[in-house]
Design a protein around this motif. Structure first.
Motif, PDB file in Angstrom:
ATOM      1  N   LEU A  90       0.805  -1.221   0.000  1.00  0.00           N
ATOM      2  CA  LEU A  90       0.000   0.000   0.000  1.00  0.00           C
ATOM      3  C   LEU A  90       0.836   1.267   0.000  1.00  0.00           C
ATOM      4  O   LEU A  90       0.302   2.366  -0.205  1.00  0.00           O
ATOM      5  N   MET A  91       2.137   1.119   0.192  1.00  0.00           N
ATOM      6  CA  MET A  91       2.993   2.295   0.313  1.00  0.00           C
ATOM      7  C   MET A  91       3.035   3.129  -0.968  1.00  0.00           C
ATOM      8  O   MET A  91       3.254   4.338  -0.931  1.00  0.00           O
ATOM      9  N   SER A  92       2.802   2.479  -2.109  1.00  0.00           N
ATOM     10  CA  SER A  92       2.827   3.221  -3.379  1.00  0.00           C
ATOM     11  C   SER A  92       1.695   4.243  -3.456  1.00  0.00           C
ATOM     12  O   SER A  92       1.773   5.210  -4.223  1.00  0.00           O
ATOM     13  N   TYR A  93       0.636   4.039  -2.661  1.00  0.00           N
ATOM     14  CA  TYR A  93      -0.467   5.007  -2.607  1.00  0.00           C
ATOM     15  C   TYR A  93      -0.235   6.056  -1.511  1.00  0.00           C
ATOM     16  O   TYR A  93      -1.042   6.983  -1.360  1.00  0.00           O
ATOM     17  N   GLY A  94       0.829   5.874  -0.746  1.00  0.00           N
ATOM     18  CA  GLY A  94       1.057   6.748   0.399  1.00  0.00           C
ATOM     19  C   GLY A  94       0.192   6.385   1.590  1.00  0.00           C
ATOM     20  O   GLY A  94      -0.013   7.193   2.488  1.00  0.00           O
ATOM     21  N   TRP A  95      -0.303   5.155   1.603  1.00  0.00           N
ATOM     22  CA  TRP A  95      -1.202   4.704   2.662  1.00  0.00           C
ATOM     23  C   TRP A  95      -0.511   3.699   3.585  1.00  0.00           C
ATOM     24  O   TRP A  95       0.432   3.008   3.190  1.00  0.00           O
ATOM     25  N   ARG A  96      -1.036   3.640   4.806  1.00  0.00           N
ATOM     26  CA  ARG A  96      -0.604   2.612   5.758  1.00  0.00           C
ATOM     27  C   ARG A  96      -1.825   2.004   6.428  1.00  0.00           C
ATOM     28  O   ARG A  96      -2.894   2.616   6.476  1.00  0.00           O
TER      29      ARG A  96
END
Length: 237
Positions: A63-69
């Motif tokens: 999910l890091m590619s979306y800037g999400w955690r």
């Protein structure tokens, strides 16, 4: 209430221990069930089986590619906590409808309990039918952005409404922000399922790996009836 269909799946306990969810994954605090007095004792709601944690870390990485955690709402839940929260939810539902829970019986009580059990597992003491969270294999979670701000997922965790169904916003595209909310739910589910989890049929936030619900859903999807659960109830004293 009748038993859930997944509780007939055999459990071949693998003996894997519980461990704390790593600090690199956000934990929502204060913990909502502890706040209302749920009896955790010395247990922590932020524990999971070791193998489940490994899969959770893989999901977060994707999910890091979306800037999400990921942000953890709840994980391990002793059966006593499950019982407490089921009863608490019933009382809350009665309050919302201006009903006295001590004075309800008959068909109305049955209807309300059926609504509760659409979303909550039965707090069974039978080791062959444990609530998913009591196995350390189930987790309730949501998403935060790079600043740690909760993303709008279109409904609160534990909400007893149709908005909790994973595909609600796909079925109601006319609602405000429906497209964005549906996309977030889909991406969360994709990240979790790619890591090996199964999502609860009625809850956008609940995922499990290795418990009876996971095994039953995997059986339904693959047609392989020999898939069993590897995580049963785990007690912590």
């Amino acid at each position: 209430m009748g038993q859930k269909p997944y509780t007939c799946v055999p459990i071949h306990e693998c003996g894997e221990p519980l461990a704390p969810i790593p600090e690199g994954i956000v934990r929502l605090s204060p913990h909502p069930y502890q706040q209302v007095g749920a009896p955790y004792g010395n247990a922590s709601p932020f524990w999971l089986r070791v193998g489940v944690i490994t899969a959770l870390e893989a999901a977060q990485a994707s999910l890091m590619s979306y800037g999400w955690r990921l942000a953890i709402f709840d994980a391990y839940r002793p059966v006593a906590v499950q019982q407490f929260m089921v009863e608490h939810t019933f009382r809350e539902l009665c309050t919302q409808r201006d009903l006295n829970p001590q004075q309800i019986d008959g068909s109305l009580a049955t209807t309300l309990w059926e609504q509760v059990y659409l979303f909550w597992a039965i707090p069974s003491q039978d080791p062959q039918q444990p609530p998913p969270h009591s196995t350390g294999a189930a987790v309730d979670l949501t998403l935060v952005d790079e600043t740690g701000t909760l993303l709008d997922m279109g409904g609160a965790i534990d909400e007893l409404s149709e908005r909790s169904y994973p595909d609600f916003y796909d079925r109601h595209p006319h609602l405000a922000h429906a497209k964005n909310i549906a996309e977030r739910r889909q991406r969360l589910n994709q990240a979790m399922t790619n890591a090996g989890f199964q999502r609860h049929p009625n809850e956008w936030w609940h995922f499990s790996l290795g418990d009876q619900l996971w095994a039953w859903q995997t059986q339904q999807q693959t047609g392989q009836s020999d898939i069993v659960a590897r995580y049963g109830r785990i007690d912590f004293a």
